[in-house]
Design a protein around this motif. Sequence first.
Motif, PDB file in Angstrom:
ATOM      1  N   LEU A 114       0.780  -1.238   0.000  1.00 36.61           N
ATOM      2  CA  LEU A 114       0.000   0.000   0.000  1.00 36.61           C
ATOM      3  C   LEU A 114       0.822   1.305   0.000  1.00 36.61           C
ATOM      4  CD1 LEU A 114      -3.087   0.125  -0.061  1.00 36.61           C
ATOM      5  CD2 LEU A 114      -3.019   0.624   2.363  1.00 36.61           C
ATOM      6  N   PRO A 115       1.772   1.470   0.933  1.00 34.62           N
ATOM      7  CA  PRO A 115       2.479   2.763   0.971  1.00 34.62           C
ATOM      8  C   PRO A 115       3.241   3.070  -0.309  1.00 34.62           C
ATOM      9  CG  PRO A 115       2.902   1.502   2.955  1.00 34.62           C
ATOM     10  CD  PRO A 115       2.207   0.584   2.008  1.00 34.62           C
ATOM     11  N   MET A 116       3.531   2.058  -1.113  1.00 33.75           N
ATOM     12  CA  MET A 116       4.313   2.302  -2.327  1.00 33.75           C
ATOM     13  C   MET A 116       3.455   2.801  -3.480  1.00 33.75           C
ATOM     14  SD  MET A 116       7.038  -0.838  -2.355  1.00 33.75           S
ATOM     15  CE  MET A 116       5.912  -2.156  -1.953  1.00 33.75           C
ATOM     16  N   GLU A 164       8.718  -4.836  -8.673  1.00 31.90           N
ATOM     17  CA  GLU A 164       9.605  -4.470  -7.570  1.00 31.90           C
ATOM     18  C   GLU A 164       8.796  -4.312  -6.273  1.00 31.90           C
ATOM     19  OE1 GLU A 164      11.653  -0.757  -8.013  1.00 31.90           O
ATOM     20  OE2 GLU A 164      12.459  -0.950  -5.984  1.00 31.90           O
ATOM     21  N   MET A 165       7.578  -3.760  -6.452  1.00 32.12           N
ATOM     22  CA  MET A 165       6.707  -3.559  -5.303  1.00 32.12           C
ATOM     23  C   MET A 165       6.441  -4.882  -4.601  1.00 32.12           C
ATOM     24  SD  MET A 165       3.718  -0.844  -5.950  1.00 32.12           S
ATOM     25  CE  MET A 165       2.285  -1.851  -6.045  1.00 32.12           C
ATOM     26  N   ALA A 216       5.388  -4.837   8.755  1.00 35.07           N
ATOM     27  CA  ALA A 216       5.979  -5.023   7.423  1.00 35.07           C
ATOM     28  C   ALA A 216       5.591  -3.864   6.510  1.00 35.07           C
ATOM     29  CB  ALA A 216       5.513  -6.345   6.815  1.00 35.07           C
ATOM     30  N   ARG A 217       4.336  -3.425   6.612  1.00 35.06           N
ATOM     31  CA  ARG A 217       3.878  -2.291   5.809  1.00 35.06           C
ATOM     32  C   ARG A 217       4.665  -1.026   6.161  1.00 35.06           C
ATOM     33  NH1 ARG A 217      -2.169  -0.692   6.779  1.00 35.06           N
ATOM     34  NH2 ARG A 217      -1.259  -0.118   8.783  1.00 35.06           N
ATOM     35  N   ALA A 218       4.932  -0.850   7.463  1.00 38.44           N
ATOM     36  CA  ALA A 218       5.670   0.332   7.901  1.00 38.44           C
ATOM     37  C   ALA A 218       7.112   0.300   7.387  1.00 38.44           C
ATOM     38  CB  ALA A 218       5.652   0.418   9.421  1.00 38.44           C
ATOM     39  N   GLU A 263      -7.551   8.072   7.426  1.00 40.06           N
ATOM     40  CA  GLU A 263      -6.374   8.830   7.865  1.00 40.06           C
ATOM     41  C   GLU A 263      -5.085   8.193   7.371  1.00 40.06           C
ATOM     42  OE1 GLU A 263      -6.708   9.493  12.064  1.00 40.06           O
ATOM     43  OE2 GLU A 263      -8.353  10.901  11.748  1.00 40.06           O
ATOM     44  N   LEU A 264      -5.077   6.862   7.374  1.00 47.58           N
ATOM     45  CA  LEU A 264      -3.904   6.140   6.871  1.00 47.58           C
ATOM     46  C   LEU A 264      -3.639   6.520   5.415  1.00 47.58           C
ATOM     47  CD1 LEU A 264      -1.980   3.700   7.759  1.00 47.58           C
ATOM     48  CD2 LEU A 264      -3.466   2.329   6.332  1.00 47.58           C
ATOM     49  N   PHE A 265      -4.713   6.530   4.614  1.00 51.00           N
ATOM     50  CA  PHE A 265      -4.571   6.871   3.196  1.00 51.00           C
ATOM     51  C   PHE A 265      -4.089   8.310   3.025  1.00 51.00           C
ATOM     52  CE2 PHE A 265      -6.236   3.853  -0.052  1.00 51.00           C
ATOM     53  CZ  PHE A 265      -6.231   2.746   0.766  1.00 51.00           C
ATOM     54  N   ARG A 266      -4.661   9.214   3.841  1.00 49.67           N
ATOM     55  CA  ARG A 266      -4.249  10.621   3.707  1.00 49.67           C
ATOM     56  C   ARG A 266      -2.792  10.755   4.121  1.00 49.67           C
ATOM     57  NH1 ARG A 266      -9.897  13.259   4.876  1.00 49.67           N
ATOM     58  NH2 ARG A 266     -10.832  12.438   2.971  1.00 49.67           N
TER      59      ARG A 266
END
Lengths: 253, 263
Positions: free
Chosen positions: A109-111, A122-123, A158-160, B152-155
Amino acid sequence: MTPVVKITDVHKIYDSGEVKVHAVRGISLDLYKGEMMALMGASGSGKSTLMNTLGCLDRPTSGTYLLDNIDISTLDRNELADLRNEKLGFVFQGFNLLARTTALENVELPMLYGKRRVRSREMQERAMHCLSIVGLSDRADHFPSQLSGGQQQRVAIARALVNQPQVLLADEPTGNLDSKTSVEVMGVFQKLNDEGITIVMVTHELDIANYCKRNLVMRDGRVVSDTPVANRSIAEVEMKRLNAAEAAAKLIA
Amino acid sequence: MPKRLLHFLLPAATGVIFILVWYAIRFSMNEEMQFLLPTPGEIIASFRDNGDSLARAALNTTEGALLGFAGAIVISAALALTLSLSSLIRISLYPYLMMLQMIPVIIFAPILILWVGPGLKSVVVITFLICFFPLVVNTTQGLISTDRNSVELFRMYRANRLQEILLLRVPAALPYFFTGLRIAAVLAPIGALVGDYTAGSSAGDGGGLGFQAIIYSSQAKYPALFATAAVTCVLGFVFVGVVVGLSWLALHHWHDSYERTDT
């Protein structure tokens, strides 16, 4: 060595018209690479405000904050958000995983956002790598509802990690977990810390704080104590002890 | 598993008792009044006699129900997305949506006949109107009820508005959407039938079940009326069954409303 986080005389005042709340009253703090700090204090002590400041979610009213030597007061909103995505990883009390997506997709998600575009191949590789760090590579295709609380929090860790942050900020990461699962999750944090990641966590529990290297206690917006942990708990040892005690209990029963 | 067996045996037993009571009532009636309640056997026989007209009517009704239902899904989804964008839009539009729902079909039908003429078009519009409201209300509610922490996580990750809608709000609204869809699936065949009853036409291929019901009742074909009711029930079960199946496909592997056996 320059600190990863350097906070100098930070104040935070919330002004909601009539009432002014002075949540943080002059805190200075240096955090160096490889530190593992527990941030403690009663509710209303200002620790959440400090945590929000550290997380670049909120700007200080006065004082300076250097994150990896970058003064955040010089950045606009978008630059701040980019810096946050690049340097910081967040872990929450309630895990905050998306129910409809698998562990792997949650980690990816964060990527998906921000200025850095990552190719999907790569993600996936990076997400898989982070899942293996927290020991869940065999659960990549599981949905959150198919995982235990401890496993869900490990997915969140892991996401962090997936954007390779310098600092991991955790807000009561064991608050929703039973004591044995808490030890399991603290073990993951200690392992990451051993590998050089700086960690700051808010916690209410003394025994959880004892897994950290440094304890910072706040009251009324000020730091009242800042001490290294003398007799640090090691999750691996604690886990063995718990398992042995469990086995003994089974023998007796 | 005995419990599984009960799931089949109990409804079956209820059915048998129901039919026995049915026959009991029928044969306790005066002979000259017995036409009021045809036996299941007579109803089945009426399928044979009126098979062609019933089948054709059922097909027409299915067509009207499907088109109206599909239109309601598409337009309600688009409208729900619009409504979810801002509370100001919701405040501005909700009273008129309510109004649309309040107007009874029997008043709307003659207006529609004026506008688009009797027949399939009117039936589709009436079905649409009946299915539309629960869909739009449920889907909108779903889109605005996203878990605040996740928003909030998405923002925080600096997801843009489109990503927030596509990756977070739409998936989170799915259970609500399917709740609306189930209600709408029950309403769609009924809507088509009522539409056909009030604005149907024998022109072309002879109208649907609602229109056929008017004809049967004017011909005093009471067993055929009961047969029409049975066909409507089957139609409703098919609609709901398909929606329940789709809902299972979309939700079972992640949503809490479905029990999971694998861990």
